[in-house]
Every structure is written in C-alpha cells, then in structure tokens.
Design a protein around this motif. Structure first.
Motif, PDB file in Angstrom:
ATOM      1  N   GLY A 506       0.763  -1.240   0.000  1.00 17.54           N
ATOM      2  CA  GLY A 506       0.000   0.000   0.000  1.00 17.54           C
ATOM      3  C   GLY A 506       0.792   1.286   0.000  1.00 17.54           C
ATOM      4  O   GLY A 506       0.242   2.347   0.284  1.00 17.54           O
ATOM      5  N   GLN A 507       2.084   1.227  -0.334  1.00 16.96           N
ATOM      6  CA  GLN A 507       2.889   2.439  -0.219  1.00 16.96           C
ATOM      7  C   GLN A 507       2.465   3.534  -1.193  1.00 16.96           C
ATOM      8  O   GLN A 507       2.772   4.713  -0.978  1.00 16.96           O
ATOM      9  N   ASN A 508       1.749   3.194  -2.247  1.00 17.83           N
ATOM     10  CA  ASN A 508       1.241   4.199  -3.181  1.00 17.83           C
ATOM     11  C   ASN A 508      -0.276   4.364  -3.077  1.00 17.83           C
ATOM     12  O   ASN A 508      -0.928   4.775  -4.033  1.00 17.83           O
ATOM     13  N   SER A 560       1.468   2.506   9.479  1.00 22.00           N
ATOM     14  CA  SER A 560       1.042   1.989   8.175  1.00 22.00           C
ATOM     15  C   SER A 560       1.791   2.635   7.013  1.00 22.00           C
ATOM     16  O   SER A 560       2.108   3.821   7.048  1.00 22.00           O
ATOM     17  N   PRO A 561       2.059   1.875   5.951  1.00 20.24           N
ATOM     18  CA  PRO A 561       2.562   2.470   4.706  1.00 20.24           C
ATOM     19  C   PRO A 561       1.494   3.362   4.069  1.00 20.24           C
ATOM     20  O   PRO A 561       0.346   3.400   4.505  1.00 20.24           O
ATOM     21  N   GLY A 562       1.896   4.045   3.012  1.00 26.24           N
ATOM     22  CA  GLY A 562       0.952   4.849   2.247  1.00 26.24           C
ATOM     23  C   GLY A 562       1.001   6.314   2.609  1.00 26.24           C
ATOM     24  O   GLY A 562       1.891   6.798   3.306  1.00 26.24           O
ATOM     25  N   LEU A 563       0.006   7.027   2.104  1.00 27.68           N
ATOM     26  CA  LEU A 563      -0.093   8.479   2.278  1.00 27.68           C
ATOM     27  C   LEU A 563      -1.403   8.793   2.984  1.00 27.68           C
ATOM     28  O   LEU A 563      -2.477   8.733   2.386  1.00 27.68           O
ATOM     29  N   PRO A 564      -1.360   9.131   4.282  1.00 25.58           N
ATOM     30  CA  PRO A 564      -2.588   9.354   5.046  1.00 25.58           C
ATOM     31  C   PRO A 564      -3.283  10.664   4.667  1.00 25.58           C
ATOM     32  O   PRO A 564      -2.634  11.661   4.349  1.00 25.58           O
ATOM     33  N   MET A 565      -4.613  10.619   4.761  1.00 23.28           N
ATOM     34  CA  MET A 565      -5.412  11.827   4.542  1.00 23.28           C
ATOM     35  C   MET A 565      -6.497  11.910   5.607  1.00 23.28           C
ATOM     36  O   MET A 565      -7.173  10.925   5.903  1.00 23.28           O
ATOM     37  N   ASP A 729       8.459  13.083  10.818  1.00 23.26           N
ATOM     38  CA  ASP A 729       9.842  12.854  11.239  1.00 23.26           C
ATOM     39  C   ASP A 729      10.382  11.499  10.780  1.00 23.26           C
ATOM     40  O   ASP A 729      11.593  11.259  10.886  1.00 23.26           O
ATOM     41  N   ARG A 730       9.505  10.621  10.307  1.00 24.93           N
ATOM     42  CA  ARG A 730       9.913   9.274   9.891  1.00 24.93           C
ATOM     43  C   ARG A 730       9.337   8.951   8.508  1.00 24.93           C
ATOM     44  O   ARG A 730       8.437   8.117   8.366  1.00 24.93           O
ATOM     45  N   PRO A 731       9.835   9.609   7.470  1.00 19.65           N
ATOM     46  CA  PRO A 731       9.284   9.400   6.123  1.00 19.65           C
ATOM     47  C   PRO A 731       9.383   7.962   5.645  1.00 19.65           C
ATOM     48  O   PRO A 731       8.646   7.562   4.737  1.00 19.65           O
ATOM     49  N   TRP A 732      10.258   7.160   6.239  1.00 19.40           N
ATOM     50  CA  TRP A 732      10.389   5.759   5.826  1.00 19.40           C
ATOM     51  C   TRP A 732       9.133   4.947   6.129  1.00 19.40           C
ATOM     52  O   TRP A 732       8.936   3.863   5.544  1.00 19.40           O
ATOM     53  N   LEU A 733       8.264   5.454   7.002  1.00 15.26           N
ATOM     54  CA  LEU A 733       7.044   4.711   7.330  1.00 15.26           C
ATOM     55  C   LEU A 733       6.125   4.546   6.120  1.00 15.26           C
ATOM     56  O   LEU A 733       5.305   3.626   6.089  1.00 15.26           O
ATOM     57  N   ARG A 734       6.265   5.414   5.110  1.00 16.70           N
ATOM     58  CA  ARG A 734       5.372   5.329   3.959  1.00 16.70           C
ATOM     59  C   ARG A 734       5.651   4.091   3.102  1.00 16.70           C
ATOM     60  O   ARG A 734       4.817   3.700   2.281  1.00 16.70           O
ATOM     61  N   ASN A 735       6.800   3.460   3.267  1.00 17.22           N
ATOM     62  CA  ASN A 735       7.163   2.305   2.436  1.00 17.22           C
ATOM     63  C   ASN A 735       6.505   1.025   2.943  1.00 17.22           C
ATOM     64  O   ASN A 735       6.153   0.895   4.119  1.00 17.22           O
TER      65      ASN A 735
END
Length: 832
Positions: A506-508, A560-565, A729-735
């Motif tokens: 779900g990273q994208n 969670s991975p991805g881009l939250p809204m 602060d933790r952009p790696w979480l999106r992966n």
C-alpha cells in the motif's frame, strides 16, 4: 466597492485578427494529427488579455456549422459595466454598455482580436462576453466560453474578461515555485506538443494530507476566509504562540486537498439556460440594465456542468475575484513552518444534466447515473477538457486528484469491448503547469475503483491499475472508499484482508479513514445494524469517534505504509453530508436519501439551538423527532413510488384527508399537529420542494466547522497532531513492510487488536512498536509474548488520550487496552 470599468470603443482589429487566422490556418494545414491540431487550437480558445491591451477571442461553434446563417446573425456581445459594482452586495441593479461585433469564422471556430474590452482585476470588474446568435426560430441564443478565467455570476451568465498575466505577476509565492520548478524562456507561442519530461521536475508526494471543503472549512465559507485562517495560524507559529485545539487541526500536514472548487450547477425553476444571478431587466439603446445577485449555490463540489472548470466557483469567492484563490494558495506555499502543497480535486469523468444547456452536444455521450457521460474520444472535446485543466492548475496547484477514474470508459470498435481511457487519465497527470516561466509536473492521485459499478466491486477491485501504469502516482486505497463503515461492530476484523494489502503493497495508496465520501456513507448506515456502542452513547458520538478514532489514527500515522489523509469536518467533530441547494428537479429525491443525517449527525440539543435549522423550523418542524419521523416516511414513500414527486404528494394528501382512503404513511397521522399541521395539510409539489431546499440549506449551515471549535477535546487534537509530526519525522514509514518488519492481529469473537514492529531500513536503531485496539471488549496485550522482544529497552512515545502511561503502562510486557486505545513504543535513547 470595485472600480467602474472605463468605457472604450469595442471593435475588431482586422490586421491582428488576420494574423491570428494565419496561425490557425498554418495549424489546420500542418501534418499534425487531428488531436494535435485540436490541442494547439484549444490554447487560443476563450479570451486572453494581451500585454498590448488587445484581447484574443476564440469560440468552438460546431452547433452553428449545420445552420445556414448570415454573418450578421452571429456576433460577440460585450457587456461593460457603466455603474460601480459591489461584488459583496447580495443584490444590485447595474447599467452596462452593450457592444456587438462580428468575429471571423474558420471552420468550426470563430476568432477575433478585439480592442476596447476592459479586463477584470482585483480592484475592477471587467467586461463580460459571450457569443450570441439567432436560431431558426428567431430566438436569441448564447454560446458561453467553456474555458473562462472568471465567472463572477455563475455558469449561465456571460464570462468576465480577466487580466491573468497581471494576476500571476502579483503572486507572493514565486520563490517557492522557482525552487520546485524548471525555468523556461518566455513563451513565444502556445504549449509545445512534444515535451521533454526529463527536464521538468514532478512535485514530490507529500507525507500527510488534509482534505477540506472551502464552503465549510472556515466561518466565512470562502477562499479569503480560509486564507485568513491559514495566515493567522502561520503567524502564531512564527511567533511561538501556542495554538488552540481548532488551530491544531490545520497543522502537521504538508498538503491540503480542496474538494472541487470549479463552478457547480445552479438552481433551475425551469430547465432553461437563463441565469438566476445575471438577469436582464431593461434596455435603452446600447445601455442594458441588469439585476445582479451574488451567487449562493451550496454544493459539496461534485455536481459540475464542466463548462467553466478552468475557473473558480464564485459562491466560494467572497469578493468574486479569482485573486482570492491565488491568495489562499500563496498563504499555504508561504506557511511559516514550511510550504504546504495544494491539491485540486478534478471532476472530468461525468457532468450534471445541466451541461446539456451549456455545452455543445458533441461534448456529451449520453445519460449515466450522475447525469451525462463525457465524450473524451472526440479530438476537439478531449483537447478542450485538457486545456481547461491546464488553465486551472496554472493557478498554482501542486497536485491533482482525479475523481472517478473508473468513469472514463468508451466503446472500442476495434476490440468490440468497453475499455478504460487510461491514455486520457495519464494525460491528465502529464499536463505541464507553467507560471511566470516556471514549469512543473504535478503530483497525481487517482480515485479508481474499477470494475465499479459491477456487483462485488469492493472485493474485486485491486486499486492498483493506474499505479502500475504510472508508478510515481497514487490511488485511493481500499480502506478510504465510500463503502467503509467503521461505526459497525467488527469492521476492522472484516477488513483484515484489505488491511494486510495496505501493509504489504500500500505504499502508493491514499490511506486513512475519514473523507467526504466515507463520512457521508456513515450517515446511511441502517439504524438496525450492529453498531459498535463502545464508540459512544448515541449515534452522533459513535460516528464522530468512528471517523476520528485514536486507534485507527495511531495505526495509520504511526505504523502503516501509504499516504494518510484526514478530513477537516471529522477532525473538528463537525457534521457532514452530501448537500446541494441546486435542485428543482431532483431535490426531494436527494433529500430523501440523506435523512440518515438527522440520526447520525444531529442531536436534540444541536437542533434546539436558535441559530440552527431556521428554514425547517419556519415550516413547522419544531422538534427533531418530528423532522426525523417525517423524513423516514418521505424516504420510504419516495422509494415505493420510484421517486415520483407527484405520486409522493398524492400519498401525503391521502394521509392528511378524512375520505377513508388507505394511508401509506401512517406515522404522518401522528405528525398532523401543532405547526406541522399547516405544512402537511397544504401539501403540494412546491411545498415539498421548499422543504427540500430548506433541509439542504439548513444542513449546509450546520456543517461549517467554525461552530464546533470550542467543543473540541484538546487532548485528542494534540494527540492527533503528535502522530502527524511523528510521521513527518519518519518518512520511511510510507514504504511497504520489508525485512524484519512484523504485523499481525490477535482477535476473537469479542475484540480485535493490531500490533507490529517496524524498522527504518537505513537505520536499525530507528524502530517503532505499535499496538491498537480496533474494536470490541477490553483485551489483554502481551507484546513480549507476541513480538519476542525485550521491552525494557523500549518506552512509550505516544499513547491514546485515555491511556495514562503512569497507571496502566508500568508493565509493557502485559497490559489492558480498551476499544480505540493504542500506543507507540520507540527504543530508549542510549545514554552514550
């Protein structure tokens, strides 16, 4: 007040027009494809105020080709205000000077270069224009500009000429735009067809998105109201002044997504093309008196006629000036703690039926459940729609969300199948923005649930088709679509398969729980369904906690991975629904489908407040329970009568009468009392329509977030903000999860708990443990047993508001969580 336009002689400049026609002829006789020719011509359609003071005008006029007409019967009509216009006045009567002149026809187009038109600006309302002709029945008709920059009085009024070069020159965010773009030499013509994408940067994806509706996201309900709020918050942060809970809900995001800001449909007493905001009153020679009414349409944004999609909805412009939208964008780009991106929500997959009154029939393919399918396969239509979008994004957006990607379908005669127009969707993503010599490609989100509306689409859809075609794009993921209802018991348990997809692929995906669709869907949950009463003591409390849930937010932002809204109405605990006061034809039907709002979003206390539901109270609805009962009866009878308004009215009359006929709405008998007696006993179609309008307008007013700012729980808003900052602060979480990352659940018939551990692949010391109670009875958490980790080396980083680290969390090996509670652990920092 706005300065009066200075009158000048309006005339066609023949030499400049011949130069424009020479350019048109060169394109028409070139070796370009039909679509490429249309793309080039589309850049010159509409009205452009040139630096030399002349105005280039172009109209696509296919409806005139089939008619044998004299040149004098087709003319450009220019209306220049003689009197001073107050754009904030609700009503005013203004004199205009009318000029009419012939353009030059070239095939399916009319062209001209005009002298004497007055451009609009921040301080001046300019000349209005449209193309007019006399049809075969000797009736005066109008062809409106589908690509205007300004529509201060709506889609059925003529467009306003606007000085867009002057507007762009006054932008205050050029430093930001220059930092994020490629510089190009001054444009010597129209956009090139072949673009070297390798030299044009694409805007990076943000980390956290806030979705909002301009009409309800500030007290004023306008772009200037939003800009003022953003500037106030930015200034407080710059001065280290603490934010209040409401202000905290606007920060911690590096992108804001507006619900559609394009002009929407308008109220129609009759299905006619006459404007309700720009009404011709009288004329005396070339002096025309026009009654102006400030646009007051209220719509969630998705009911668009397509015409004017290059402009901004005047109902959300307090000053009716396009500058307002630019000001808000600049305020976000210049935010004191760092730029906040702007994402436009674009609707090009369907059009409301009012588009039949406004667009050439070549633009439409036929009816669908929303209104009309659009004819993207016509080369000219395709080019015009893309040009509309290009002009819209040139206001300064950083990204786009494409609404309803699954609606872009066509019959392919070569394959004999209905196929998705992925080429058009990708073209939307690859449009180049150009502002003052700065070129950028925008970050793209696709909402695409194909094979919707096929039965079972919720389980069949992969939500990945566009990501696979364009790997740097994003799609709405499976847990953010409208069919998700977290207010129900066992929701997260039933969605476990989709939850795992989010974690591992779900990273994208756009993730989260609350948005304009899901909250509206929450209003439609059956009242007899198995509701998770752990979330609240009444339905509004349940809904609020379902869509602003500490455990779900912790999982989404902290793990969670991805881009939250997030959705601002959900964060503000403000009501939300599908509203529009634009319906004479379907208004009662729409209201009958929204009655659940009265149960899920409105409490008796809220209804009783003097400022709420003024319209419905004036009709006799003094108690919420009476309104609910009437709404349920209306909903049921409308469904039984296949949404026939006349048959519904007859059924109400039957129930109110004493003629012995069978009443199909028995509860109406009990409502036939006090103030409601007059409303019910005099029932007719107009009265029922007035009920529908009052319902929509009252609910719209109720949804403004400013009403709820003083009711917010500061511990909840601060908790949510800490989670957003944790993710920033933790952009790696999106992966996606990888390596030693673990994610699982412990569940039974009574509860569901998510837990896991993740590590930064580039720094093993940067780790996080997450545990969240997603629903059910209290559960014992045994992290040491589940993860096989020494928890003495970990500490609580963030705990949900009702979870006190000093009490129940003294032993991290084993502790109890209740529904919606959760926490994040991080390694204890080394004393070295």
């Amino acid at each position: 007040m706005i300065a009066t336009a200075t009158k000048a002689t309006v005339k066609l400049v023949e030499e400049a027009t011949r130069e424009l026609l020479l350019w048109v002829n060169e394109i028409e006789h070139s070796k370009l494809t039909i679509f490429e020719k249309a793309q080039k011509l589309a850049t010159k359609l509409g009205a452009y105020y040139r630096p030399d003071g002349l105005v280039e005008i172009g109209f696509w006029t296919p409806r005139l080709i089939a008619q044998v007409m004299r040149k004098s019967e087709i003319f450009l009509e220019v209306l220049t205000p003689v009197d001073e216009i107050d754009p904030r006045a609700e009503e005013q009567t203004i004199r205009f000077h009318r000029d009419r002149l012939n353009l030059m026809q070239e095939g399916e187009f009319h062209w001209g270069v005009i002298e004497g038109m007055i451009p609009g600006s921040r301080d001046r309302i300019g000349s209005f224009y449209w193309l007019r002709y006399v049809d075969q029945n000797d009736r005066m008709q109008a062809i409106r500009d589908p690509l205007p920059n300004s529509l201060p009085y709506g889609v059925f009024a003529p467009a306003e000429l606007y000085d867009m070069d002057g507007l762009q020159a006054s932008r205050t965010d050029m430093d930001y735009l220059q930092r994020t773009s490629a510089s190009v030499p001054p444009d010597s013509g129209s956009m090139p067809l072949t673009i070297d994408f390798s030299r044009i940067p694409r805007i990076r994806a943000p980390h956290n998105i806030l979705q909002l509706h301009i009409g309800t996201a500030s007290q004023e309900g306008t772009f200037e109201g939003l800009a003022q709020r953003i500037e106030e918050i930015s200034d407080k942060l710059a001065k280290n002044i603490p934010l209040n809970p409401a202000e905290e809900n606007y920060v911690g995001y590096d992108a804001v997504q507006f619900l559609p800001t394009e002009p929407t449909i308008e109220y129609r007493d009759e299905y006619s093309p006459e404007s309700e905001f720009f009404s011709f009153s009288s004329e005396d020679g070339d002096i025309i008196t026009i009654e102006l009414f400030k646009p007051n349409t209220q719509d969630w944004g998705y009911d668009v006629p397509i015409l004017g999609s290059s402009a901004t909805n005047p109902a959300i412009l307090g000053s009716l000036r396009p500058d307002e939208a630019i000001d808000a964008i600049c305020a976000l780009h210049n935010f004191s703690t760092g730029p906040i991106q702007v994402i436009y929500d674009l609707v090009y997959g369907h059009a409301d039926n009012q588009s039949e009154l406004l667009l050439p029939h070549q633009c439409l393919k036929g009816p669908n459940m929303y209104g009309q399918d659009l004819n993207h396969q016509s080369p000219v239509v395709r080019a015009i729609f893309l040009e509309m979008q290009r002009r819209k994004i040139n206001t300064g957006a950083d990204g786009i969300r494409v609404d309803g990607g699954q609606d872009f379908r066509f019959f392919n005669p070569l394959s004999g199948r209905v196929e998705y127009d992925d080429a058009y969707l990708l073209a939307m993503s690859d449009l180049v923005q150009e502002i003052n010599g700065c070129q950028r490609l925008l970050f793209t989100i696709f909402e695409d649930g194909r094979p919707w509306p096929q039965e079972g689409w919720e389980e069949i859809s992969t939500y990945r088709e566009l990501i696979e075609l364009k790997p740097d794009s994003y799609q709405w993921g499976p847990l953010i679509f409208a069919h998700n209802t977290p207010a129900l018991e066992g929701f997260w348990e039933r969605k476990w398969r989709r939850v795992c997809e989010v974690m591992y692929e779900g990273q994208n995906w756009i993730t989260g729980c609350a948005n304009h669709d899901t909250v509206r869907r929450g209003n439609q949950v059956d009242l007899d369904a198995k509701i998770n009463w752990n979330l609240g003591e009444n339905l509004p409390d349940v809904l609020r906690k379902a869509y602003d849930n500490p455990a779900a937010t912790l999982w989404v932002y902290g793990f969670s991975p991805g881009l939250p809204m997030d959705f601002i109405n959900a964060a503000m605990h403000a009501p939300w629904m599908f509203f529009r006061n634009t319906d004479e034809r379907y208004g009662v039907k729409v209201v009958s489908e929204e009655i659940g709002f009265l149960y899920w979003q409105v409490t008796p206390e809220l209804f009783k407040q003097a400022q709420n539901f003024l319209g419905l109270k004036s009709l006799g609805f003094k108690q919420l329970e009476e309104l609910r009962e009437f709404g349920i009866e209306l909903q049921q009878i409308m469904q039984a009568k296949d949404f026939s308004l006349s048959e519904t009215v007859n059924s109400i009359r039957t129930c109110m009468g004493n003629n012995g006929d069978v009443c199909e709405m028995p509860r109406l008998k009990s409502l036939n009392r006090s103030g409601m007696r007059r409303f019910l006993n005099k029932m007719d179609s107009d009265r029922l329509k007035s009920f529908a309008i009052s319902f929509m307008e009252d609910c719209y007013a109720l949804c403004n977030v400013s009403h709820y700012e003083n009711r917010l729980d500061s511990s909840q808003t601060r908790y949510n903000l800490h989670l957003r900052q944790f993710r920033l602060d933790r952009p790696w979480l999106r992966n996606n999860l990888s390596g030693t990352d673990r994610f699982n659940k412990v569940s039974n018939d009574y509860s569901t708990v998510f837990y896991g551990v993740r590590s930064n692949p580039e720094d093993e010391s940067d780790r996080v443990i997450m545990v969240a109670h997603m629903g059910g009875k209290p559960a014992t958490v045994q992290l040491k047993k589940w993860l096989h980790l020494d928890l003495s080396a970990w500490e609580v980083e963030i705990a949900s508001p009702q979870l006190q680290a000093g009490d129940s969390l003294t032993n991290l090996d084993e502790f109890e969580l209740q529904d919606s509670q959760g926490l994040l652990l991080t390694p204890i920092a080394s004393s070295d």
